[in-house]
Motif scaffolding. Structure first.
Motif, PDB file in Angstrom:
ATOM      1  N   ALA A  10      39.077  41.661  31.818  1.00 18.35           N
ATOM      2  CA  ALA A  10      39.521  42.937  32.367  1.00 18.35           C
ATOM      3  C   ALA A  10      40.769  43.441  31.643  1.00 18.35           C
ATOM      4  CB  ALA A  10      39.803  42.794  33.858  1.00 18.35           C
ATOM      5  N   ASP A 150      35.106  44.486  40.786  1.00 19.47           N
ATOM      6  CA  ASP A 150      35.576  44.983  39.492  1.00 19.47           C
ATOM      7  C   ASP A 150      36.917  45.691  39.616  1.00 19.47           C
ATOM      8  OD1 ASP A 150      33.548  43.948  37.970  1.00 19.47           O
ATOM      9  OD2 ASP A 150      32.348  45.777  37.943  1.00 19.47           O
ATOM     10  N   ARG A 153      39.354  42.871  39.900  1.00 17.06           N
ATOM     11  CA  ARG A 153      39.504  42.239  38.582  1.00 17.06           C
ATOM     12  C   ARG A 153      40.451  43.047  37.699  1.00 17.06           C
ATOM     13  NH1 ARG A 153      36.041  41.666  33.879  1.00 17.06           N
ATOM     14  NH2 ARG A 153      34.613  43.275  34.681  1.00 17.06           N
TER      15      ARG A 153
END
Length: 320
Positions: A10, A150, A153
């Motif tokens: 990330a 996500d 992250r």
């Protein structure tokens, strides 16, 4: 549970669009609190708030999976929406954002400037979110939630920066909206094998996460009437609550008066602007100094309307 590899992947995505943010131990702030306080300046991002990190990671993944020309939709009080618009434009996705009626004029303007099609609906964030879900089905848009692995992250990258830069932090105070920030800090703390305590901070006028943390069950509130709009959430997320209950030391409440005073202290001691949610972690520390000697606070965003900031600096606590 995130892995270090997932967070570092990330970070590679995030750093294509922005640099790591700084962390400073401001001496005047330390004098006011009575101990060293490290501030993680997530107000120093392309959108003025930490959310952009998660948006970049989320949009990259969606752009790789969705057909060309696809669109996304989400709900926000401002920072998540700016993140979505900024990242969607970067990855060639159309972006529709739903905000509650009476939302911040300047945050609305910023979302439009980043390319969002803005829709105003409902009395608060949770009503706007329900409308966004309905529109996603009507218009064939991909609904992007405000809490998702996500997003966590992505925002965990600021926590890894912070924990690697300041290795002896006893405690970090983190504001809670829907939970991506604190879950990112908990995840980074765990994968880096640090003993740092993580304390979540909510408004006492929007304390659903504190009630849920204490009871062990999802507990909504009837209202979320705080000028700290980034924390004005009535309905907690189940996945976020599980991470918080497993990894946080505590979830504490702060009043709007305390948030306003912390905003003023940030300006006096560091000349930094802090929106309500951005000042909440410092507000908690100002009233909760017993947990450790070396303390970190997350200044999560600076996106406060000019007239509101003027009122706070003049000594007023805005009421909703």
């Amino acid at each position: 549970m995130l892995t270090l590899a997932a967070i570092e992947d990330a970070a590679d995505i995030v750093y294509r669009a922005m640099n790591p943010t700084p962390q400073y131990a401001w001496p005047l702030l330390g004098e006011a609190i009575g101990r060293k306080v490290w501030v993680k300046h997530e107000n120093h991002t392309p959108t003025g708030a930490f959310k952009v990190r998660g948006g970049l990671v989320m949009m990259k993944g969606l752009a790789e999976r969705l057909p060309s020309g696809s669109g996304i939709i989400s709900a926000t009080r401002g920072n998540h929406g700016q993140s979505m618009a900024f990242a969607a434009a970067r990855y060639g996705l159309a972006c529709t954002i739903v905000v509650p009626e009476g939302n911040s004029r300047e945050k609305n303007a910023a979302m439009r400037a980043f390319g969002a099609d803005l829709i105003e609906h409902g009395e608060d964030f949770d009503a706007a979110k329900a409308h966004a879900v309905m529109l996603s089905e009507e218009r064939g848009l991909t609904m992007v939630p405000s809490f998702h692995v996500d997003l966590v992250r992505g925002v965990a990258t600021y926590a890894t920066e912070f924990l690697r830069a300041v290795k002896d932090l006893d405690v970090i105070y983190v504001p809670i909206g829907l939970g991506s920030g604190i879950c990112g800090v908990i995840s980074a703390r765990d994968v880096l094998n640090r003993k740092t305590k993580v304390v979540g901070v909510v408004s006492d006028q929007a304390d659903a996460y504190a009630r849920s943390f204490e009871s062990g069950t999802l507990t909504d509130t009837a209202s979320a009437a705080t000028f700290a709009d980034g924390m004005a959430v009535r309905c907690p997320d189940e996945a976020a609550l599980a991470v918080i209950r497993a990894g946080a030391e505590d979830v504490v409440r702060v009043s709007d008066d305390q948030i306003a005073e912390a905003t003023r202290l940030y300006y006096r001691a560091t000349h930094s602007l802090a929106e309500g949610a951005g000042a909440a972690a410092l507000a908690a520390l100002m009233n909760d100094t017993h947990r450790g000697e070396t303390t970190g606070v997350i200044l999560s965003g600076q996106n406060i309307d000019a007239d509101l900031m003027a009122r706070v600096l003049a000594g007023e606590t805005p009421r909703v």
